[in-house]
Every structure is written in structure tokens, then in C-alpha cells.
Design a protein around this motif. Structure first.
Motif, PDB file in Angstrom:
ATOM      1  N   PRO A  40       0.468  -1.303   0.340  1.00  0.00           N
ATOM      2  CA  PRO A  40       0.069   0.189  -0.173  1.00  0.00           C
ATOM      3  C   PRO A  40       0.820   1.368   0.472  1.00  0.00           C
ATOM      4  O   PRO A  40       1.332   1.288   1.114  1.00  0.00           O
ATOM      5  CB  PRO A  40      -0.124  -0.469   1.594  1.00  0.00           C
ATOM      6  N   GLY A  41       0.469   1.583  -0.932  1.00  0.00           N
ATOM      7  CA  GLY A  41       0.884   3.214  -1.386  1.00  0.00           C
ATOM      8  C   GLY A  41       2.362   3.007  -2.019  1.00  0.00           C
ATOM      9  O   GLY A  41       3.165   4.369  -1.810  1.00  0.00           O
ATOM     10  N   TYR A  42       3.084   1.988  -2.512  1.00  0.00           N
ATOM     11  CA  TYR A  42       4.437   1.554  -3.026  1.00  0.00           C
ATOM     12  C   TYR A  42       4.206   2.783  -4.433  1.00  0.00           C
ATOM     13  O   TYR A  42       3.371   3.504  -4.922  1.00  0.00           O
ATOM     14  CB  TYR A  42       4.060   0.399  -4.057  1.00  0.00           C
ATOM     15  N   ARG A  43       5.694   2.747  -5.005  1.00  0.00           N
ATOM     16  CA  ARG A  43       6.209   3.904  -5.508  1.00  0.00           C
ATOM     17  C   ARG A  43       7.177   3.621  -6.150  1.00  0.00           C
ATOM     18  O   ARG A  43       7.994   3.426  -5.412  1.00  0.00           O
ATOM     19  CB  ARG A  43       6.049   5.692  -5.158  1.00  0.00           C
TER      20      ARG A  43
END
Lengths: 387, 387, 387, 387
Positions: free
Chosen positions: C326-329
Motif C-alpha cells: 500500500p502506497g508503493y511508488r
């Protein structure tokens, strides 16, 4: 050790296989000889079912071992032993015949070696040259002329080796009589300029010029020009790297499909192998062979008034399917697999090419490839039914 | 509407295509005729590039529309219109020729229809019978005899239709002279019993009996017996369902590879198409055709002393590749695609089979299939070089 | 330069590609640098669409040019230039980060190099050893024990490099909270002896043990044992050649399908990557890595009472699909293609193997491969739901 | 009986298979019942290894027998027998559960039936309509809004049927706690207009928007727009034939690759299945289902202020791979093959579509397909990490 497609083999493999041919079919038959490594029977057997199981052809590129150094040592050892046997007169007549065949076999692989290297280099985005120093010959062009013959019964093929004559492959025998109808043969192969006209006229976009399977191939593979031509149809990749296309040189690296479609477009046809052989029978085996060192087809230095370039430059596709001559017998034993078992779905080509050894071909010589093969040095000579 | 493999077509498609042939090549050429649905040109064109683009052959099974009822209505409408045109004498000579061709064409599809249904049913685990009521004929077996001929020059082929003679396909013309060498021909086709001996002797396990590509096919597809035989080699799937194998009936549903391997095992060879035609030329076109209603090959009711079963029962593979006769010209226009563009990597079969119409074949008739095709009613007759 | 399958690369290519990584992503960004050969961008780009078009992966084996000598010269030149830049302090913070990434990248390829060589050698009928002198370790076996944990919320993953922490791949970030349910984890990986029991119990013949696609793979490819095992299940091919199978060593070269089927047979399951990471987080990164020089998994010299072999020996398949945290960039720019675009149809493996560098892995490290990949040094550790 | 691709089945097969499900798993378990035809076990078993061998899925189109009439008779007979058993109260609790499952199973096939017919008709150059009389709804469009949630621990899934709750598939159980991070969810699915912007902006030509395997698929298959769109992006093929594209209707027939690429282009992402379920849990299962008789997605008649179209219209791809919930147990016995063995390389879709039965889905329902599947009625709803 690159293998750029299933039909091609790595150079190292060619070297080892031709050596193995002598070891397995000559030396192994001599008393007291022990093969260097029996495991190599498996690696370097090409297709002789009678000599045991073999490594899969498309996987020859996987053989990073034995190393090239080991293969050279193998060649040296086998050559030494062969020389000893020959000098000692230790080989009987049958084995001497196999030696002869082994030499012919090696000549075929010398041609394949250049053919396969050219293909491998063409697959490399760097398109390296095999030799930077190849000479370039721009010969003399000539307008197409037709040479006619009347119907006749012709002796075709070669008396059977080794009993009846000097070396020829089993598929050239027996010599037999064929009724050849009246016809005309082009005095020279089709040129790059003529083939470029075919392209410009929409040859590759006109379904009705093509055999059904040929048209499917054109569409599936996106063919728009001969193999190795540049996209502007102005240059060609050769063993000497990229070169301007010579309009007078024979067009080369055609499939049967392309040769056949071109002939249809030209309102002509391909010659039968009998028409070709009848014409070649009286000619000297002379031309642009590998011995000349050009490794590329070219127009003759001086255009002749009669048939020219029947030998050398480009193999010439014929309209004859590769089938057995009447009374054909394969050689006895395992070497009987040499030619006979490939008589299926292939076409005859005649005359040798610029990468064939001059002393390897003859008028009766039958080469054969399937309809879509393009990586051979193959071109086309037109023929016509007589008016 | 089942399509069990790419080479086969759904029954509904056969029905529509043969109807379309008349509509497109006859009715559409008559004044004022409007095709029922131009979209059907795309659906029911088989391979005529000259008639526009077409639906992909392997996707014919996808056409759940038009429905069978629509196709029957189409047939009825076209037939009515054809009858009107014929009765009114409205068709010129050229169109009458196309009508003739359309009828011949439909006979070919009637054979394919049965051949394809048999294949489709064999792929169904229920192996349903096409007809439960087919008669069974157990004819009279006979020991193999050889019928010899001396070398001679023979007239082969058929004078060109429509100008020179009654109907024959373009690939049977021109009639021309061929030198046929001395040879012997078996008096009957190879039987199931003989073929079972080949199997029992390890025929399918002996690489050296096979063409190279044939052996690859045997291994890749796991062939161990003819198509449609049971795993115990005792029964065979027919259009009448499963039946005991009749030892005296001709073996059927062989590929060229199998026919050729069998011949090699039997120390014989396949006949050339010229040897076959020379022998057949003087015979009546008589035999176990579709008209007899057996839909399966059988031994003759009475064994003869001469050549038997040259016509009917099974198509006979020859060793002749499918190539053009000297002087061959395809028919003009789009119908020129009928035969000529398939002259590539196929073998000639002769004589018709138990699903061919009796009035469809003749001595010069050339059927052709590639080496691995097995779903046709194809068998083998042996030949030999003369001693 | 052998490429034994599409997934593997030639050693020469690995050498050139890792060099190119520094040249293209570091040196090319420095003022005044000119790449040695811009054509090599095409040859040695692996999959960075942002860096331009690239040579097709399955055709890397075709690149007989540049030669190995040229590639070594390339490496030397790039290394010299890199050293100059580093010593001169000429690289800004962003480029220094790319240097760090380039080193991590090279470690990955060092592992692949050994993995790919092992595969290539296994395809050679001579099965040569990569190293004859590899030490053999027979460690101490231990009966399987389960280590249980209660449900808890766990911090998973790694703070994002380079801003928040030392190096980790983008796919390990962000560090985030995960609810991990109660479960038990095996104290060691599955051994060869245990896997042999699975085989003996018909594991490879029991459809219901397998995922649907796994069973299709077993049947299509004829799997009957792990990759590299001998047909008698008694020996295994290693980088040191053939060796007796050590019953206590971790089973290796399993696909996900096999790991999953084994777990089902053992009435257990694979751990999730979160269960694995939770257990590993407190352990030292210590084990049988490439630095130990064994290049093969083995039982520990001394069996421990707690978790053992979490790091090194074999990569451990988890039941977690490779998806984004979750929130991976992804990293910005072209290097953002490094990991993110492969988040599809792959499974997570954890812990490193006997061919991984010790300083390359960590508890949060996520390796990933598709379900049928077997040539990696991959094994399995069991898990269980808590009673 | 058309089968337009391997993944699709003929209508006749769907009818027979759903009937067989009741016969094989219910009736065959009752005393004295004899199956109508044991051979049909082979024909109509889909994938239950525990129920014996089965006909190959890609070959279902080959089954021209049994006829449609026979299949209808089969359905009638099984239905009669089922009714008798139910009315007589002859089925025990376990078998009554299988009846329940059989009904759920049939609902799934009712959806597939429409999905597969649409595909088959789209492959027919005539593009026939399945129903000419389908109503058309042009609903009310709305600008995209985001609905945010804070991090929380959520109960996900369904208590296990049949012991703990009403029907749900085994893959929805056990109900368990999941930590769902803060995020925002789009209030409606992506529309045709928005997707057309993606196309116009070069979405299908921009490699960096795609997963690696997705980009390979785009290039290999030449994808340029969703399945069933016309080449001018103005019309769409529906079960009612060709229609103008409604800009406000949800885009449909996307693969996971396309849904994911669109989300990246939109600077958003796909929701996880947990985010989706959390949002859906409190909503009524209400929407454009098959019961509405539109058989095509549309914008709602009245745009809402909250979440809309969570149920019906289009299945919504999530970023969650199809894996087992913690503590997952497949149903016992052969029916345990229903869902569990497909947990490999597939993605979860949620919410049902315009061809799903309204009483078939629920908030916890997990559908699953591989990344390249497009023939399902699948669309996309965006999500975002919270700021």
C-alpha cells in the motif's frame, strides 16, 4: 558457437561433425581404434539413425562444451590417424570409398559454414562483416536471351558410384533416359535489376502470382524483398558487410516461393532439372565458386553469347520436386541415410554457388531445399515452353 | 457445423460453399442478378484470391450464422435460379463450362463431406455412426501378383477442357509424352493383413524405414497404426461405426509417410503416377465408389486374374510429387486458382475411393495431398523396378 | 555465450549488461562523456523501455559480436571511468544512488550467472561441472518442529531508499502495518528425504494435490521429480557436477507448483511473505550464501533449536503473490521499470540462496518468479494455520 | 454448438454440463439411480479430477453428438428426477447442500452462456445480434468524486457455508480480520468517455504505462481499444448488435492489463479487494443485473451522491491476486476442486455485471480471471492512496 536458427549449425559443430564423420565411419571400422569419446557420437551425429541416438538439431547452440580448443585437438588427432592409415595403405576399398565420401561431405559443410555464418551475422544488430577484404566484381550485364531446344530423349544422371564411375551422390543415379519436351532456357540467371522491377510492380502484394502456401508465407513473415536486402532495396548484406546492390548481378537468397512467383510475373516458368542438366552437360564446370574468393554472386566479367553462369554464382531453383530416379538405390548401411530419406517436400536446385567448391559440383549434381528456405545462395534462371 | 480440425470443414459450410460457387461464378455473371447477401462472399469463398478476401479456413466452425435453415433456403433459391437460366438457354458457352465445373466441384465436396464427417465423429468420444445401416461386404482375398511392363513412351494426361475434350481438370493437361521405364505393378492394393504384418514386425518403431520427416511425425504424434484403427489392431472406425478389421480389404487412411515406409519394408516402392495411369488407361472406370453405398473399402467379390481395384476403394499414393505437366496452363481468370497454386509439397494420388462418385474420376485424374494427411480414404498399391 | 532457454542469458551478455547499466545510467549523465558504442544500447538494454528499443531477450545467444575480449575491454574502460568519477567526487547525490543501485543490480546478475550456467551445463549431454573443486558439506539433519505465533499487527517492509533508509528495492517499500494471523512456521526447509517421500507416495501422479495449471504443467512437461535430479532420485546435478543426493539437505529447484503440491500433501501450506518476514526480522542475515563457496544447499553443520536456514541455502516460495505494498511508488524515471512492471502472475520468494551474496539480502527482500520456474535455487518451508 | 475460443464453451455444452452437475453429484448419490449414459461423465465433466477423466476443454466444439434435442431431453429427465427427490424429501442435508451449490453453479453458467455467445457472434463476420429487442438506457453521467476512508481493521469474507452461514463459495471464507490502510475510492466506474481520452492520449502506444507482460500482449495482439469497440472508437458490439458508444456508460471488456494501465495513466490505482469489500459491505445488492434485461452496462438513471454501481454493470478488477484467505479450507471431496485449484496467476474481480443474476452476488463474492481475459463484462473503478 552461435546457432541463429534451427536450420543452421554453429561453426564449432560443423568442425566437430565433419571430423566425427571420419572417426565414426572410417577409423572406428579399423582394428584396434578406440574413439576419443563415445559421448561425442551423441553430440556430433547429425541424422544417422543407424549410428545411434543424437542430440537435437535445434539445440546444437547449447553445446558450450567441448570447447573450441578441444574440437581443434579432436580434428588434429583424427587427421593424424587418418593420414597414418592412408599412408600405411591400411584401408580397404570400402573404407577408401567412405574417405572419398567424407571429403565430399566436408565440402558441403564448408559451404554451409559460410551460409550459416552469414545468417548469424545478419541476425546481429551490428551486422558485422565476415571478411572486410573481400574483392568486389562488377561484371558485364546483358539483355536476356532464350536458347531453344527440340524435344529429345536425354540421358540424365550419373552412373552409380563407386562401381560404375567416379564420385557422385546416390541420388544422381542411376543414369537413365528421360523424354525432355521442347523448351527454351534463359542464357543467364535473373538479375537484381529485374527482380527490383518485380518488387516495384507489386510482386509481393499480388496474391495471384504466388503459390497458395507461398502467399501465406509472404503474409505471415512479412516478406517484401529477398533476404538480406536493405529496406530501400538499394543495398545487400554480404559476407563482406553491407554493399550497394549491383543491378547486373544475379539475384540471390530467394526462396522457391519467390523464384516461382517471379517466373509467373515474367510470364515464364522455372526449368525442370532435366532441362537444366541437358543444357549443362556439355559445359565446363567453371564459374564464380568459393575458390574465386568473392563469396558473393556477380555478373560475368565478359558477357557471353551462349549460356552463362550455369555453374557457380547462385544455386538455381528448378520446378522438379526432389524424388528418386527410376531404379534408385540408397547406398547400403547407415550411409544410405545420406540423401534418400529427405525425398519429401523439397525442390531441386542445380549448379552450385559462389560458396561452393569448384571441384564439388557437376552437371548431374542435385541439391535440394524446401520451398521457404532463403538463407542458401539460391537464385533463379527462367525457362519457357516452346512456341 | 462441427469443424474437427483445420483441414476439415463443417457440413453446413460445404453446403453453402458449393452453392456460392454457382452463385458467384455463374449467376453473378448474368444480367440483372443480385446476390442474396454480398457478405456471404466473404464467408463462403474458400481460397479464390481473385474473388476477394475470405473468412479464415480454420475458423469456419465459428459460423453459427447463417443457420442451417438459411443455408438450405439459399441452396433452394440458387438452384431454382440456375434451373431457370438453364431452361431458358440464357447461359453462354463460357458460363455453361462453369456450370460443368461447378458440378465437378460439388462432387469433390460430396466426398469431402463424408471424409470430414468421419473425422469429426472419430473425435467424439461417443464415436457415433454416420449410418447404422451400411452393408458389409467381405470379398475374396488373393495372393499378391506382379504385372510387368517394358519401357515405353506413353501418352499421359488429358486433352485440355473445354476446347479439346470433355471435362478434366486443368492439372491433367496437356496430354503429353512420357518415357516410362520398365517396371511391375501389384495386381491389387495392400491389404489390412499385410499392413498388420508391417506393424507386428516393428514398422512403426524402425527409423530406417521412414522418410526423415515421416519419422519425426511418427514420434511427435505417436503414430502406431493407421488412423481409425483400434489400439488392438483388430477393429476400425467406419462411417458405419466400429467394425472388425477385414484382413482382405485394402488398408485405408494411410499418410504418404506410412505408404512409403510400408513399401520400403516390403522391398518394393510406390508407383509413379505415370506407371499408374499407363495401367489404368485401358480399364473401365468401375469399382467400389460412393454409388455402391458401402462407404468403406473391401476386397472384390471375386478376385480377378488381372489388375483389380484400380478405381474405387482407396485413393492410391504415388511417388510422383504434384507438379505441372509440361505446357500446363491454369484456366483463365479466378478459376485458374482451382489447382495450380497448390503445386507445392504434395503427392499425387490416383483412382478414387469408396466415397468418390463413379462418374467423377478417370485414368488421368490427379488428386493431391501433403505427406502427413491421413483422414482421406487413401491406401497404397506397390510397384517394383523390373529385374 | 550459450543461451539454453529464453529465461536465461549468456554469461557474456550478463557481463556486458551490468557494465552498460553503469555506462548508461551513470556515465552518460556526466558532462562530456561519450558512450563507447551507441549501438550497444540496443544490444545490452534488458527491459528499460525508457532507455529505447532493445534486442529481443530470447535472441541474446545470437550475439557472437562483440567478442568476449571486447566485452572485457568495455568493462575495464567503464570501470576505470567510474573510478575516476568516484575519486574525483564528480557524481552528485542522485548519481551516487544510481551507483549503489548498479552494484545491487550486479549482485543480482552474479547470482543469475551461476543459475544460468548451471542450466546451460545441464542441457549439455556431457553435463560438465562448473567447478570440480567445490567442497561438500553434509550437515546435521533434524526432525521437523513448528514454531507458533499469535495474531499480531506487524511492521512489514523497508523504509524507502534513498530518502528514509539504507538501500532496499522500491518494491520493499513503504514500510507498513499488516495484520498477521496466528500461525506456525517450520523450523527448517523441506529436505530431500521428505521430498523423496512425496514422490514415492505418488505425488507427481495425484492430480488432486496440484493447482489446476500445475497439473497441466506436470503432464505437458512430464515432470516426475525436481529439476536436476537423476531418474533414480538418487543423485543431483550441481555446479560441481553429479553428486549423491543428501537426504538432510534442503530440496532445491522446485517450481511454485511443486512447492505448493508438496505442502498440500504434507497437510500444511506455504507461509505468506508476512509470516516469513515477521520471523526473519529479528534474525541475523547469516547462512550458506555464495560467499561460503559451496554453491549448493546443505543441512546446517549443527542443527539449531530455533528457526534455521531462513537465509541462504534456498529461496523459499511463499503463498503471497507479487503485488504492490500500500502506497508503493516506483522510483522516478526509467529506473522505475526495475521492479514495478513485473507485478503480475508471480509469487514472492524470500531469504536468498547458496548463490546469493550475503550482503545482498535482508528480511524485507522480495524476490519473485512465475509458478513454473524451476531453474532458480528455490525450495520450500512449510507453514500451518494455528489450531 | 460453436466454440469460438478455448476459454469459451458451446451453449449446448453449458446446458449439458450444468445438468450433469446435478446428475453426477446429487442423483448418482441416491439409492437405485442409474445415470442415463456413463459416457457423458467424460463429455460433460469440466475439470473435476476426482470425478474421473474428461474431454479436453478446447475440443468441446467437436461434440456434434449428443444432439441438442438429446441434451434437452437429458435436462428434462434430470429435472423431473430432481423434483421427485426434493418433493419426496429423499435428500439428506449434505445432498441438499449440493443442490444449493448446483443452483449457484448454474447461475454462473447462465452468465458464461451470454458471455460466450457474445464472443462467438463477434467472431462471425455477420456480427449477428443475440436479441434485436434489447432496451437501451442512457443514464445520467457524473463527474468523478473520491470517497475516503481512514485506516481500520475490517472483517472480510463470509462465514463458512454450510455450517456457519447461508451460501457463499469456499474461497470467500473464513471471515477474517484485515488491516485496510487509509485510501479513497471512486464513486463510480470509469466511463467510455474517460477511456476514450486514454486512447486519444496514446495509452496503447506508451510502453511505460503498462505492466511488462501487458505491453507484450498489446504488441503481440495489436490491441488498440477495448474488445468489441469499432475501429473508430465510436461504436460497440453488444448482445443487441452494434450500438453507438455511450460516453457515460462504464467502459467494459477490459483486461486487467488495460484496467491497470488506465489507472496508471489516471494517476490512480486499482482498489484492493478489501477496500472494495469494505465499501460494499453496507450497500444493498442492487443494480443493472441480468434481471433488468439490458445485457449491457449503462450509467445510472439518476446519478447518486454516494458510491454507485458497486453491484452490476461491470465486474471491477482489483489489484488483489486470487489467493487463499488465512485458514482457507476447500470443501471436502471432489467439490473441493471448485475454486481452490485456480489460485494461481489470476486477479480478483468484484461486484457482478449486467449479465450476472441479482441474487447470485454479494459483497464478499470473489470472481477471478487472468490478466489478459477480455471477453468478460469487466471494467474498472479507480482508487487512491490517501494524501
Amino acid at each position: 558457437m552461435v546457432q541463429s536458427m534451427e536450420d543452421a549449425s554453429p561453426t564449432k559443430w560443423h568442425l566437430a561433425h565433419t571430423t566425427w564423420f571420419f572417426e565414426r565411419f572410417v577409423l572406428a571400422e579399423t582394428p584396434g581404434y578406440e574413439q576419443l569419446d563415445r559421448a561425442w557420437d551423441y553430440l556430433f551425429n547429425s541424422y544417422y539413425q543407424g549410428a545411434g541416438p543424437m542430440h537435437a538439431r535445434p539445440r546444437r547452440g547449447v553445446l558450450s562444451r567441448p570447447s573450441l580448443a578441444q574440437v581443434f585437438a579432436y580434428r588434429a588427432a583424427v587427421e593424424t590417424r587418418m593420414r597414418e592409415q592412408l599412408q600405411a595403405g591400411a584401408l580397404d576399398a570400402r573404407l577408401l570409398d567412405v574417405v572419398e565420401l567424407g571429403l565430399q561431405h566436408e565440402q558441403q559443410h564448408q559451404e554451409l559454414l559460410l551460409t550459416d555464418i552469414k545468417h548469424a551475422f545478419s541476425c546481429n544488430p551490428l551486422t558485422p562483416a565476415y571478411r572486410e577484404d573481400l574483392p568486389r566484381v562488377h561484371g558485364e550485364g546483358s539483355a536476356l536471351r532464350w536458347i531453344s531446344r527440340q524435344e529429345s530423349i536425354v540421358e540424365i544422371g550419373h552412373p552409380a558410384w563407386p562401381d560404375q564411375a567416379a564420385f557422385a551422390y546416390d541420388n544422381e543415379s542411376p543414369r537413365h533416359r528421360v523424354l525432355v519436351p521442347a523448351h527454351a532456357l534463359a542464357h543467364r540467371p535473373v538479375t537484381n535489376a529485374e527482380y527490383r522491377d518485380f518488387i516495384a510492380d507489386g510482386g509481393y502484394r499480388t496474391a495471384t502470382l504466388w503459390l497458395s502456401a507461398g502467399w501465406e508465407t509472404v503474409r505471415a513473415l512479412g516478406w517484401q524483398r529477398p533476404l538480406y536486402w536493405s529496406e530501400d532495396d538499394a543495398a545487400v548484406f554480404t559476407l563482406g558487410g553491407w554493399r550497394d546492390l549491383d543491378p547486373d548481378a544475379p539475384v540471390c537468397h530467394l526462396s522457391y516461393y519467390e523464384a516461382d512467383a517471379f517466373a509467373r510475373w515474367a510470364e515464364a516458368r522455372l526449368p525442370t532439372e532435366f532441362e537444366w542438366e541437358q543444357a549443362a552437360a556439355s559445359l565446363a564446370v567453371d564459374g564464380n565458386f568459393v575458390d574465386a574468393g568473392h563469396l558473393h554472386p556477380h555478373a560475368p566479367r565478359t558477357a557471353s553469347t551462349g549460356l552463362q553462369q550455369m555453374f557457380g554464382d547462385v544455386w538455381e531453383w528448378t520446378s522438379s520436386a526432389y524424388t528418386a530416379y527410376p531404379g534408385y538405390r540408397p547406398w547400403p548401411g547407415t550411409l544410405g541415410e545420406y540423401n534418400g530419406k529427405f525425398m519429401d517436400a523439397q525442390w531441386i536446385l542445380r549448379g552450385g554457388s559462389c560458396v561452393t567448391a569448384a571441384d564439388h559440383v557437376r552437371a548431374s549434381y542435385r541439391n535440394f531445399f524446401p520451398s521457404d528456405a532463403r538463407w542458401q545462395f539460391a537464385g533463379v534462371r527462367l525457362a519457357k515452353d516452346s512456341a
